[in-house]
Design a protein around this motif. Structure first.
Motif, short mmCIF file in Angstrom:
data_model
loop_
_atom_site.label_atom_id
_atom_site.label_comp_id
_atom_site.label_asym_id
_atom_site.label_seq_id
_atom_site.Cartn_x
_atom_site.Cartn_y
_atom_site.Cartn_z
N ILE A 172 0.85 -1.19 0.00
CA ILE A 172 0.00 0.00 0.00
C ILE A 172 0.89 1.24 0.00
CG2 ILE A 172 -1.84 1.23 1.20
CD1 ILE A 172 -2.46 -1.44 2.65
N VAL A 173 0.60 2.18 -0.90
CA VAL A 173 1.36 3.43 -0.97
C VAL A 173 0.35 4.58 -1.01
CG1 VAL A 173 3.03 4.82 -2.25
CG2 VAL A 173 3.26 2.32 -2.18
N ALA A 174 0.38 5.43 0.03
CA ALA A 174 -0.54 6.57 0.10
C ALA A 174 -0.08 7.66 -0.86
CB ALA A 174 -0.61 7.10 1.51
N THR A 175 -1.05 8.33 -1.50
CA THR A 175 -0.73 9.41 -2.45
C THR A 175 -1.21 10.78 -1.96
OG1 THR A 175 -2.78 8.93 -3.65
CG2 THR A 175 -0.76 7.84 -4.41
N SER A 176 -2.33 10.85 -1.25
CA SER A 176 -2.84 12.12 -0.70
C SER A 176 -3.77 11.80 0.46
CB SER A 176 -3.59 12.92 -1.77
OG SER A 176 -4.72 12.20 -2.22
N CYS A 177 -3.92 12.79 1.38
CA CYS A 177 -4.70 12.54 2.59
C CYS A 177 -5.58 13.74 2.92
CB CYS A 177 -3.77 12.25 3.78
SG CYS A 177 -2.80 10.73 3.64
N ASP A 178 -6.77 13.45 3.49
CA ASP A 178 -7.68 14.46 4.01
C ASP A 178 -7.88 14.20 5.50
OD1 ASP A 178 -8.06 15.67 1.53
OD2 ASP A 178 -9.66 14.24 1.00
N ARG A 179 -7.92 15.28 6.30
CA ARG A 179 -8.01 15.14 7.74
C ARG A 179 -9.44 15.31 8.22
NH1 ARG A 179 -4.63 19.06 11.76
NH2 ARG A 179 -6.27 20.52 11.09
N HIS A 180 -9.83 14.48 9.21
CA HIS A 180 -11.15 14.56 9.84
C HIS A 180 -10.96 14.54 11.35
CE1 HIS A 180 -13.13 13.70 5.94
NE2 HIS A 180 -12.13 12.84 5.75
N GLY A 181 -11.87 15.18 12.06
CA GLY A 181 -11.78 15.17 13.52
C GLY A 181 -11.94 16.56 14.10
N PRO A 182 -11.52 16.77 15.35
CA PRO A 182 -10.73 15.85 16.20
C PRO A 182 -11.55 14.79 16.92
CG PRO A 182 -11.08 17.91 17.34
CD PRO A 182 -11.70 18.09 16.00
#
Length: 306
Positions: free
Chosen positions: A47-57
């Protein structure tokens, strides 16, 4: 009084279960989301991550930021490459790095989780402690049950026939001790979750870390103060004794036990002394001891003067 009881019910049956779930999910997912990036030889997928979005806290996975990342997944067996979304175990610092995976289960991507066992063990311990705290909070709200009649106990001659000490020592009881334990546990969880990512430009994470450490420090300070400075009253035929003071009955003008379980001592010379507050059981012990030993004017609010 009714408003306080309603708030107690809301806290006990709504807030505490939700908070318990969020704390338990935080503990479990903290370990479950630790992935393998070094040993990839036994992994069936890469698995190789390419982009991320943050949720929370705050999410269903507990407290803390959760990242939903787009990733490419390579099947090492047949070489197929697909693009999908991974939630929780992927983070921005893993973008471009290879992560060991186990494949798909009902459409969800699963990584190799080497520390998931620790998450289960700590979750079990937390569940036991949280159940104890929950019972302490909600027990008073449960309907009263009829107490069983005590069985007669056969008299046994004591081994030690020495004359017992007649001094009655009563320490104050803190009925909200469970609340202090709750804040300590909450602070420890916050320290455990946020410290590793604090002071890295994220204002919310840094603030949560400082607040968590502050909660832990305040609770430990309060515990230490109570340990060494717990209010106490000793009642004997000679008089009253408490931390740093001793008065004989001739030096005491009046003693009063208030409805809020605070013991008020009025010396013949000097200022009024207030000790407490005591719990219901401790107040009853004081009342009985004063009835036996008091040689000064004594009264308990709500009862006749003795």
């Amino acid at each position: 009084m009714k408003a306080v009881r309603v708030l107690h019910r809301i806290f006990a049956f709504l807030i505490v279960p939700v908070l318990g779930y969020l704390l338990g999910a935080t503990i479990f997912n903290y370990f479950s989301d630790k992935v393998e990036t070094e040993n990839l030889s036994d992994a069936s997928h890469i698995i190789v991550a390419t982009s991320c979005d943050r949720h929370g806290p705050v999410t269903l996975r507990g407290f803390g930021w959760v990242y939903e990342c787009s990733a490419t997944v390579t099947n090492k067996v047949n070489g197929n490459v697909v693009t999908t979304t991974g939630r929780g175990f992927l983070r921005p610092d893993l973008i471009g790095k290879q992560v060991a995976g186990e494949g798909f289960n009902r459409g969800d991507l699963y990584p190799v989780r080497p520390y998931a066992g620790w998450g289960m063990v700590l979750l079990l311990l937390f569940g036991v402690l949280w159940f104890y705290v929950y019972i302490a909070i909600a027990w008073r709200l449960l309907p009263e049950r009829r107490k069983p009649r005590p069985r007669p106990v056969r008299y046994q001659r004591p081994d030690n026939m020495t004359k017992p000490d007649r001094t009655v020592r009563v320490f104050t009881q803190y009925p909200r001790g469970w609340l202090m334990f709750f804040f300590l546990l909450l602070g420890c969880i916050g320290v455990f979750v946020y410290t590793s990512s604090a002071f890295q430009g994220d204002t919310v994470t840094t603030g949560m870390t400082i607040a968590s450490w502050t909660a832990v420090a305040l609770v430990l300070t309060d515990f230490g103060f109570r340990l060494f400075r717990t209010p106490m009253i000793a009642i004997s035929p000679d008089g009253l004794q408490w931390h740093g003071a001793h008065l004989s009955w001739a030096e005491i003008q009046e003693v009063r036990l208030t409805r809020s379980q605070v013991l008020i001592i009025q010396p013949r010379n000097g200022n009024v002394v207030k000790i407490g507050s005591f719990g219901t059981t401790e107040a009853t012990r004081i009342h009985v001891a004063m009835g036996h030993f008091s040689q000064a004017t004594y009264a308990r609010e709500g009862t006749s003067r003795t």
